[in-house]
Write an enzyme that holds these catalytic residues in place. Sequence first.
Site, mmCIF file in Angstrom:
data_model
loop_
_atom_site.group_PDB
_atom_site.id
_atom_site.type_symbol
_atom_site.label_atom_id
_atom_site.label_comp_id
_atom_site.label_asym_id
_atom_site.label_seq_id
_atom_site.Cartn_x
_atom_site.Cartn_y
_atom_site.Cartn_z
ATOM 1 N N TYR A 1 3.488 2.003 2.015
ATOM 2 C CA TYR A 1 4.081 2.397 3.294
ATOM 3 C C TYR A 1 5.614 2.241 3.254
ATOM 4 O O TYR A 1 6.187 1.910 2.217
ATOM 5 C CB TYR A 1 3.436 1.591 4.440
ATOM 6 N N ARG B 1 2.722 -8.876 4.036
ATOM 7 C CA ARG B 1 1.808 -8.322 3.011
ATOM 8 C C ARG B 1 2.677 -7.758 1.897
ATOM 9 O O ARG B 1 3.318 -6.715 2.048
ATOM 10 C CB ARG B 1 0.949 -7.237 3.662
ATOM 11 N N GLN C 1 -18.742 2.675 2.421
ATOM 12 C CA GLN C 1 -19.440 3.822 3.024
ATOM 13 C C GLN C 1 -19.337 3.906 4.542
ATOM 14 O O GLN C 1 -19.292 4.996 5.094
ATOM 15 C CB GLN C 1 -20.915 3.795 2.613
ATOM 16 N N GLU D 1 0.813 -1.230 0.000
ATOM 17 C CA GLU D 1 0.000 0.000 0.000
ATOM 18 C C GLU D 1 0.845 1.277 0.000
ATOM 19 O O GLU D 1 0.328 2.360 0.243
ATOM 20 C CB GLU D 1 -0.993 0.059 1.186
ATOM 21 N N HIS E 1 -1.484 3.517 -1.871
ATOM 22 C CA HIS E 1 -2.599 4.448 -1.677
ATOM 23 C C HIS E 1 -2.557 5.578 -2.705
ATOM 24 O O HIS E 1 -3.567 6.192 -3.005
ATOM 25 C CB HIS E 1 -2.569 5.036 -0.265
#
Length: 671
Positions: free
Chosen positions: A164, A212, A337, A162, A250
Amino acid sequence: MHDHLLAPLDLGFTTLRNRVIMGSMHTGLEDFDLPRLAAYFARRAEGGVGLMITGGFSISPDAPLAPGSAEIISDSDAEKHRVITDAVHAADGKIVIQLLHAGRQAWNPNMVAPSAKKSPIYPFTPRELTPEEVEGEIDNFANAAAKAQKAGYDGIEVMGSEGYLLNQFLTERGNEREDEWGGDFARRMRFPVEVVRRIRAAVGPNFIIVYRLSMLDLVPDGQSFDEVIELAKALEAAGVTIFNTGIGWHEAQIPTIATPVPRGAYTWVTRKVREAVSIPVAASNRINMPDDAERILANGDADLISMARPMLADPDWVNKTAEGRTNEINTCIGCNQACLDNTFNMLLSSCLVNPQACHETELVYLPTMAKKRIAVVGAGPAGLAFSSVAAERGHDVTLFDGASEIGGQFNIAKQVPGKEEFHETIRYFGAMLDKHGVKRQLGQRVSADDLRDFDEVVLATGIVPRALELEGADHAKVVSYLDVLRDHKPVGKRVAIIGAGGIGMDTAEYLSHDHGTPSTSTDIDAFCRFWGIDQTLQARGGVAGVAPENMPSAREIYLLQRKAKKIIGPGKTTGWIHRATLIAKGVNLMPGIQYEKVDDAGLHIRLADGSAKVLDVDQVIICAGQEPQRELQAGLQALGKQPHLIGGADVAAELDAKRAINQGARLAAEI
Ligand code: FAD
Ligand code: NAP
Ligand code: SF4
């Protein structure tokens, strides 16, 4: 039926009871309420999950996502985590804690990174780590793993995806160092490999290390796939037990988990990694139902399935699968949401379809001591949530709807490309009505008089579309979104949509899609072509030099709003996807518009710069918001009854299914 999914996995020193991993999610509970977090994990352990991964915990004072984020650094931190590990083990579960160093991807003015390169999506420029500090951060990972072991965790997950810190070391996007931690790939990958090596040395052989692994960075200067494989092999040698799939930084501008991503869209990448290593590999991203999970395992794409949000939506997902009750699974619809959007709005996570998620200790459905006869009018999300919970608690519930099927506006929404998952929510609630004995009275609009014999009446009658006060509003060209999406009235080649809220955007999406071709939200190849993802894995980051295929709409579509601000969808984490999709399809997004009239020439408007324009369109579709539908309220009050109002019948402004379901479930928990 689900033999692969339910098969145990022997890791040599410990055995997972099945192939289901609950992937890491930051819920917000990590930061302030570990006992409540323990209840949340225990609930999922009771539901049968094989291995759970916590949200990310910072491994050093330089590591947090934001100042004050939860950390695992000291003995006292370890002591506090005992409440979690004890609760999970008491429910026969296994849990690992995710160790996170955010690097430059943080809301933290004191952030550090391999190089002083700012992330395009965060406000601060990081400070470059000195060589001594690099060594120190590696030791911090090892220290955090040792504390996790002391806290009773079954292992740790190293957050290596992601975008990081570990990713930042791996690519030139984040790493411009020329010392022993940068320069060429062999040196850039030293940091993550050394992290794993020192963790393994600290915790010994009988402790799970999940890594990961960012298998597809989805940024042009990300890793090449050859580098991903080189890294995976080195990490395996350093002591990793299981690889988990990470997709996209991200910072990537390609959706990775939201509803417009097809189910299992990225398992083809996991498969390629699995072929190159000899330890178990977990697939992840938009896998939400047992048949898909089973197929992925049976195909040999992965050894395990990691699902995060589906475990928010239904803690009993695994047990229901094992007991052949898959029709009772409350399916994650990928909407973001109540989970990610809440997180990004600094709220506690929950789930749109399951308001008990992260509220396990507070929203409890206890059997009723005073059974009542309850009428519910309206079988939309609010009425369905109320009816199923009230009946589960033991009330005698009759559910009325004028439509011939349950679902309310979800029946309209489910036809929009990218909202196919809404079918599952209707299926789930149908199963719950049957299971708990709710009587259905469909296909008849009720009057107040029909409801006089009930102890309680709940009005979940939803909304009516807002009518427009505009010259020519009664012209034949003017239709509402219900005419188009519900009644399927013919629509011409040129349309103007008044109102660019969620429904206006969905109407544009529906009309811009060629319904004869595969949807990018259900067809993985079409999805990859549309977003420019290289399935041959030759392109750096999976995207460098790959042109997205725009798929322009055959219709000329104008999506209009009065506000001057950019037109973007309602979701904090998904609005950009809807906007990018509509732009790629050639939809004209026009903010700052004044509407003047409709006539045979079309829609007369005034643009933001004050100039006049006529849009020569066949239809003007009104999507200008909604008003509450309360036609039964006065009649009931005349009979001396005080109905409960939920969902759109209560407040239509900013209504969404998250509020409708939450309100329905909470009233039912109390009544
Ligand atoms: P409704 O769903 O409107 O249900 C009301 C029901 O009451 C209807 O079935 C109606 O037939 C019945 N009824 C009314 N009067 C009577 C009567 N007198 N007798 C019998 N029956 C009656 N929300 C989200 O959160 N996320 C989304 O992505 C999303 N996408 C959407 C896309 C579209 C195209 C649309 C139209 C809506 C979308 N929504 C979305 C909004 C969401 O569907 C609504 O917020 C939700 O359905 C409201 O639930 P409700 O139960 O209050 O009312
Ligand atoms: P909405 O989001 O409130 O949007 C209404 C739109 O109509 C706005 O663009 C508004 O913009 C315009 N408008 C309002 N009054 C108007 C008037 N008098 N004349 C002209 N334009 C007017 O409502 P909605 O699109 O009907 O959606 C209903 C609810 O469902 C919303 O709460 C929405 O969040 C939810 N929903 C969510 C999703 C999702 O993906 N999460 C999808 C669909 C629906 P201007 O005032 O600037 O013109
Ligand atoms: Fe899934 Fe939506 Fe629930 Fe998040 S809020 S877990 S995406 S259904």
